[in-house]
Design a protein around this motif. Structure first.
Motif, PDB file in Angstrom:
ATOM      1  N   ASN A   1     -13.653 -40.571 114.836  1.00 33.83           N
ATOM      2  CA  ASN A   1     -13.055 -41.603 113.996  1.00 33.83           C
ATOM      3  C   ASN A   1     -13.962 -42.815 113.777  1.00 33.83           C
ATOM      4  OD1 ASN A   1     -10.315 -40.551 113.458  1.00 33.83           O
ATOM      5  ND2 ASN A   1     -10.225 -40.521 115.682  1.00 33.83           N
TER       6      ASN A   1
ATOM      7  N   ILE B   1     -13.225 -41.001 119.641  1.00 34.56           N
ATOM      8  CA  ILE B   1     -13.970 -42.206 119.249  1.00 34.56           C
ATOM      9  C   ILE B   1     -15.103 -41.835 118.298  1.00 34.56           C
ATOM     10  CG2 ILE B   1     -15.518 -44.027 120.085  1.00 34.56           C
ATOM     11  CD1 ILE B   1     -13.684 -44.143 122.617  1.00 34.56           C
TER      12      ILE B   1
ATOM     13  N   TRP C   1     -14.448 -45.224 115.905  1.00 36.41           N
ATOM     14  CA  TRP C   1     -13.815 -46.414 116.473  1.00 36.41           C
ATOM     15  C   TRP C   1     -14.835 -47.270 117.202  1.00 36.41           C
ATOM     16  CZ3 TRP C   1      -9.372 -43.229 119.087  1.00 36.41           C
ATOM     17  CH2 TRP C   1      -8.449 -42.824 118.111  1.00 36.41           C
TER      18      TRP C   1
ATOM     19  N   LYS D   1     -19.540 -42.414 112.911  1.00 35.27           N
ATOM     20  CA  LYS D   1     -18.623 -41.277 112.806  1.00 35.27           C
ATOM     21  C   LYS D   1     -19.414 -39.983 112.927  1.00 35.27           C
ATOM     22  CE  LYS D   1     -14.705 -42.809 110.101  1.00 35.27           C
ATOM     23  NZ  LYS D   1     -13.860 -42.524 108.941  1.00 35.27           N
TER      24      LYS D   1
END
Length: 141
Positions: free
Chosen positions: A111, A108, A113, A118
């Protein structure tokens, strides 16, 4: 420092909850134990919200539907946890849960997400996960 204390407390509570849920499920079943746990958690959280006179819960209508799935995910977590404790015991279950949590948390962060910032995946993080996996293998001996 407060974050560390809350994280350690959460780990203790997760372990205690795992044992309690496994014991509850012995008498009433796994999904029933998950239901009782979710229900009592809801009641306690609601009572604390009222005791603190916190009215921001009215803002729940602005929460994205994806994030409202947390309760459904919690039911799956409880079922998985209860079943794993019965099959493998508390120590191995919590160890594998932690590795899975850290692995997904790294993905997570890496990426970005769910709107997270990031972050670069670095070698010490990979080594840390591998050491945890090694630790679980040693526990399994």
């Amino acid at each position: 420092m407060r974050g560390i204390l809350f994280a350690i407390s959460g780990g203790f509570f997760l372990t205690l909850q795992s044992v309690a849920n496994a014991r509850i499920s012995d008498g009433i079943g796994t999904w029933q134990a998950a239901t009782v746990t979710q229900m009592t958690g809801f009641i306690v959280a609601l009572l604390i919200t009222f005791a603190l006179r916190d009215r921001t819960f009215q803002e729940m209508r602005h929460v994205k539907p994806l994030y409202l799935s947390g309760g459904a995910l919690a039911a799956a977590v409880l079922f998985s946890n209860i079943t794993a404790v019965h099959l493998m015991g508390v120590t191995l279950t919590i160890s594998l849960f932690l590795i899975a949590q850290l692995g997904l948390a790294l993905l997570i962060d890496w990426n970005g997400w769910f709107g997270m910032i990031k972050r670069r995946l670095q070698l010490p993080q990979v080594i840390g996960i591998l050491l945890m996996v090694g630790g679980v293998l040693i526990l399994k001996l």
